[in-house]
Design an enzyme around this catalytic site. Structure first.
Site, PDB file in Angstrom:
ATOM      1  N   TYR A 146       0.864  -1.184   0.000  1.00  0.00           N
ATOM      2  CA  TYR A 146       0.000   0.000   0.000  1.00  0.00           C
ATOM      3  C   TYR A 146       0.901   1.234   0.000  1.00  0.00           C
ATOM      4  O   TYR A 146       1.326   1.716   1.055  1.00  0.00           O
ATOM      5  CB  TYR A 146      -0.893   0.032   1.249  1.00  0.00           C
ATOM      6  CG  TYR A 146      -1.995  -1.001   1.280  1.00  0.00           C
ATOM      7  CD1 TYR A 146      -2.431  -1.651   0.131  1.00  0.00           C
ATOM      8  CD2 TYR A 146      -2.635  -1.320   2.478  1.00  0.00           C
ATOM      9  CE1 TYR A 146      -3.449  -2.600   0.173  1.00  0.00           C
ATOM     10  CE2 TYR A 146      -3.656  -2.262   2.525  1.00  0.00           C
ATOM     11  CZ  TYR A 146      -4.055  -2.896   1.367  1.00  0.00           C
ATOM     12  OH  TYR A 146      -5.064  -3.825   1.416  1.00  0.00           O
TER      13      TYR A 146
ATOM     14  N   PHE B 269     -14.120  -3.889   1.039  1.00  0.00           N
ATOM     15  CA  PHE B 269     -15.089  -3.316   0.092  1.00  0.00           C
ATOM     16  C   PHE B 269     -16.505  -3.374   0.671  1.00  0.00           C
ATOM     17  O   PHE B 269     -17.481  -3.380  -0.078  1.00  0.00           O
ATOM     18  CB  PHE B 269     -15.056  -4.016  -1.275  1.00  0.00           C
ATOM     19  CG  PHE B 269     -13.765  -3.886  -2.045  1.00  0.00           C
ATOM     20  CD1 PHE B 269     -12.933  -2.788  -1.861  1.00  0.00           C
ATOM     21  CD2 PHE B 269     -13.373  -4.862  -2.958  1.00  0.00           C
ATOM     22  CE1 PHE B 269     -11.744  -2.668  -2.582  1.00  0.00           C
ATOM     23  CE2 PHE B 269     -12.197  -4.752  -3.676  1.00  0.00           C
ATOM     24  CZ  PHE B 269     -11.380  -3.654  -3.493  1.00  0.00           C
TER      25      PHE B 269
ATOM     26  N   GLY C   1     -18.381  -1.593  -2.068  1.00  0.00           N
ATOM     27  CA  GLY C   1     -19.237  -2.496  -2.841  1.00  0.00           C
ATOM     28  C   GLY C   1     -18.699  -2.696  -4.240  1.00  0.00           C
ATOM     29  O   GLY C   1     -17.501  -2.917  -4.444  1.00  0.00           O
TER      30      GLY C   1
HETATM   31  N1  LIG Z   1      -7.033  -8.343   1.061  1.00  0.00           N
HETATM   32  C1  LIG Z   1      -7.260  -7.603   0.007  1.00  0.00           C
HETATM   33  O1  LIG Z   1      -7.089  -8.025  -1.127  1.00  0.00           O
HETATM   34  C2  LIG Z   1      -7.782  -6.201   0.194  1.00  0.00           C
HETATM   35  C3  LIG Z   1      -8.259  -5.486  -0.914  1.00  0.00           C
HETATM   36  C4  LIG Z   1      -8.750  -4.213  -0.700  1.00  0.00           C
HETATM   37  C5  LIG Z   1      -8.765  -3.662   0.575  1.00  0.00           C
HETATM   38  N2  LIG Z   1      -8.279  -4.373   1.628  1.00  0.00           N
HETATM   39  C6  LIG Z   1      -8.288  -3.785   2.999  1.00  0.00           C
HETATM   40  O2  LIG Z   1      -9.616  -3.580   3.382  1.00  0.00           O
HETATM   41  C7  LIG Z   1      -9.791  -2.200   3.769  1.00  0.00           C
HETATM   42  C8  LIG Z   1     -11.209  -1.774   3.389  1.00  0.00           C
HETATM   43  O3  LIG Z   1     -11.350  -1.784   1.985  1.00  0.00           O
HETATM   44  P1  LIG Z   1     -11.389  -0.427   1.146  1.00  0.00           P
HETATM   45  O4  LIG Z   1     -10.726   0.674   1.901  1.00  0.00           O
HETATM   46  O5  LIG Z   1     -10.879  -0.734  -0.203  1.00  0.00           O
HETATM   47  O6  LIG Z   1     -12.946  -0.176   0.940  1.00  0.00           O
HETATM   48  P2  LIG Z   1     -14.147   0.261   1.889  1.00  0.00           P
HETATM   49  O7  LIG Z   1     -13.745   0.335   3.314  1.00  0.00           O
HETATM   50  O8  LIG Z   1     -15.293  -0.557   1.494  1.00  0.00           O
HETATM   51  O9  LIG Z   1     -14.471   1.726   1.327  1.00  0.00           O
HETATM   52  C9  LIG Z   1     -13.499   2.712   1.261  1.00  0.00           C
HETATM   53  C10 LIG Z   1     -14.002   3.749   0.270  1.00  0.00           C
HETATM   54  O10 LIG Z   1     -15.197   4.334   0.777  1.00  0.00           O
HETATM   55  C11 LIG Z   1     -14.968   5.698   1.150  1.00  0.00           C
HETATM   56  N3  LIG Z   1     -15.533   5.864   2.490  1.00  0.00           N
HETATM   57  C12 LIG Z   1     -15.083   5.366   3.673  1.00  0.00           C
HETATM   58  N4  LIG Z   1     -15.883   5.736   4.682  1.00  0.00           N
HETATM   59  C13 LIG Z   1     -16.878   6.479   4.124  1.00  0.00           C
HETATM   60  C14 LIG Z   1     -18.002   7.143   4.664  1.00  0.00           C
HETATM   61  N5  LIG Z   1     -18.292   7.111   5.958  1.00  0.00           N
HETATM   62  N6  LIG Z   1     -18.819   7.819   3.805  1.00  0.00           N
HETATM   63  C15 LIG Z   1     -18.548   7.856   2.486  1.00  0.00           C
HETATM   64  N7  LIG Z   1     -17.490   7.241   1.918  1.00  0.00           N
HETATM   65  C16 LIG Z   1     -16.650   6.560   2.739  1.00  0.00           C
HETATM   66  C17 LIG Z   1     -13.473   5.903   1.133  1.00  0.00           C
HETATM   67  O11 LIG Z   1     -13.159   7.201   0.700  1.00  0.00           O
HETATM   68  P3  LIG Z   1     -12.621   8.326   1.738  1.00  0.00           P
HETATM   69  O12 LIG Z   1     -11.161   8.073   1.945  1.00  0.00           O
HETATM   70  O13 LIG Z   1     -12.927   9.601   1.044  1.00  0.00           O
HETATM   71  O14 LIG Z   1     -13.407   8.167   2.991  1.00  0.00           O
HETATM   72  C18 LIG Z   1     -13.033   4.873   0.080  1.00  0.00           C
HETATM   73  O15 LIG Z   1     -13.212   5.396  -1.232  1.00  0.00           O
HETATM   74  C19 LIG Z   1      -8.676  -1.465   3.018  1.00  0.00           C
HETATM   75  O16 LIG Z   1      -8.426  -0.198   3.565  1.00  0.00           O
HETATM   76  C20 LIG Z   1      -7.563  -2.454   3.115  1.00  0.00           C
HETATM   77  O17 LIG Z   1      -6.918  -2.333   4.382  1.00  0.00           O
HETATM   78  C21 LIG Z   1      -7.814  -5.630   1.468  1.00  0.00           C
END
Ligand SMILES: NC(=O)c1ccc[n+]([C@@H]2O[C@H](COP(=O)([O-])OP(=O)(O)OC[C@H]3O[C@@H](n4cnc5c(N)ncnc54)[C@H](OP(=O)(O)O)[C@@H]3O)[C@@H](O)[C@H]2O)c1
Length: 298
Positions: free
Chosen positions: A66, A215, A219
């Site tokens: 990351y 996600f 989503g």
């Molecule tokens: N193992 C894997 O392959 C893998 C893959 C992907 C992710 N991950 C891990 O899982 C974690 C979660 O996944 P993710 O960060 O991709 O997706 P997520 O938590 O589903 O969503 C994050 C997205 O939503 C926005 N967001 C977050 N809180 C919000 C809120 N309260 N209101 C509106 N928008 C909001 C964020 O933008 P803002 O920054 O503007 O809030 C970002 O664009 C990652 O951070 C990572 O540590 C693991």
């Protein structure tokens, strides 16, 4: 919901191996870049991490891969939080790697030690609390035995406390568990998930394995983030609770079972507080069922 007064405690705890974590955690992937792809503001990212811990978060997901042109998630975690609170559990992932130009590569079993050591250096730790073997999407039908066996050796050597899998299916879990204990599975999952993924999520719980969805907010938008148009089903539940769609999506996952751990990712301090406050949101059985209906993922 008032984000000012709700902490991660409201979601309760789960034990990963011998490490107790609050079920409302944090994902560090969004800390390194702005929405337009440019590098994030460093002070703001550090403030988000410190605020997360102040709000009771003690499970942070990160990875050496990351990073953006100027920011590394592991460096930010280290700078913001070291010396680390004793109860903080930092989870990382190996198998994918990115070279200095950001180009992806995949480690051989022998190269996993180097990836674990890279995380140790960046985080400033002597051992990693939890390492997930993050499978390539192409590995759906392939064995993970060689890679997971190599991680089990690093666990035996004391470099890693606990092991998990990411982007895995039931056959990978069974194969890995025959080699060493698996404390969690970290997979994409959220409202409207296909029945097969829900069956696997439940099977993890039956085996005492935590299920850590990513996600959950984004989503179908996946890496691009939450789609601009939210699904009407989510909006209706959000209106009923005076909550945001992101809070509803997070609360839905947490309410599926005690083994569900949330790791929402954000670089925005207001979103962080909002997400942590979802730890206290309780949906009705009818709302849970409505959001579970497979077939829509908006
Ligand atoms: N193992 C894997 O392959 C893998 C893959 C992907 C992710 N991950 C891990 O899982 C974690 C979660 O996944 P993710 O960060 O991709 O997706 P997520 O938590 O589903 O969503 C994050 C997205 O939503 C926005 N967001 C977050 N809180 C919000 C809120 N309260 N209101 C509106 N928008 C909001 C964020 O933008 P803002 O920054 O503007 O809030 C970002 O664009 C990652 O951070 C990572 O540590 C693991």
């Amino acid at each position: 919901m008032n984000p000012e007064t709700i902490t991660a405690d409201a979601a309760g705890t789960w034990t990963l191996g011998d490490l107790s974590v609050r079920r409302m955690g944090f994902g560090a992937m969004r800390l390194t870049s702005r929405a337009d792809g440019g590098p994030s503001d460093r002070d703001r990212a550090i403030a988000v991490l410190r605020a997360a811990v102040e709000l009771g978060v003690n499970h942070i997901d990160t990875a050496a891969f990351y990073f953006s042109s100027l920011r590394s998630a592991n460096e930010l975690v280290n700078s913001a939080l070291a010396p680390y609170p004793e109860d903080l559990v930092i989870a990382s992932k190996v198998w994918p790697g990115r070279d200095t130009a950001g180009t992806w590569w995949w480690a051989s079993p022998e190269q996993l030690r180097g990836q674990v050591e890279e995380n140790l250096r960046q985080l400033g730790r002597d051992h990693l609390d939890l390492v997930n073997l993050r499978l390539p999407r192409s590995a759906v039908t392939e064995s993970v035995a060689d890679h997971f066996g190599a991680l089990a050796e690093l666990r035996d050597a004391g470099l890693v406390r606990h092991l998990g899998l990411s982007n895995a299916g039931s056959r990978h879990l069974a194969e890995a568990r025959a080699i060493a204990p698996v404390v969690c599975v970290q997979n994409p999952y959220g409202v409207g998930a296909p029945a097969k993924e829900t069956a696997f999520m439940r099977a993890c719980g039956e085996q005492g394995v935590a299920f850590v969805p990513f996600f959950a907010i984004a989503g179908a938008g996946r890496e691009a983030g939450a789609p601009a148009a939210e699904a009407e089903e989510v909006l209706a539940v959000a209106r009923a609770h005076g909550a945001s769609p992101a809070q509803v999506r997070l609360a839905w996952t947490l309410q599926l079972g005690p083994h569900l751990l949330a790791i929402p990712g954000t670089g925005d301090p207001a979103h962080l507080a909002e997400n942590v406050a979802a730890a206290a949101l309780r949906l009705t059985d009818e709302e849970m069922a409505r959001l579970a209906s497979p077939g829509w993922t908006g």
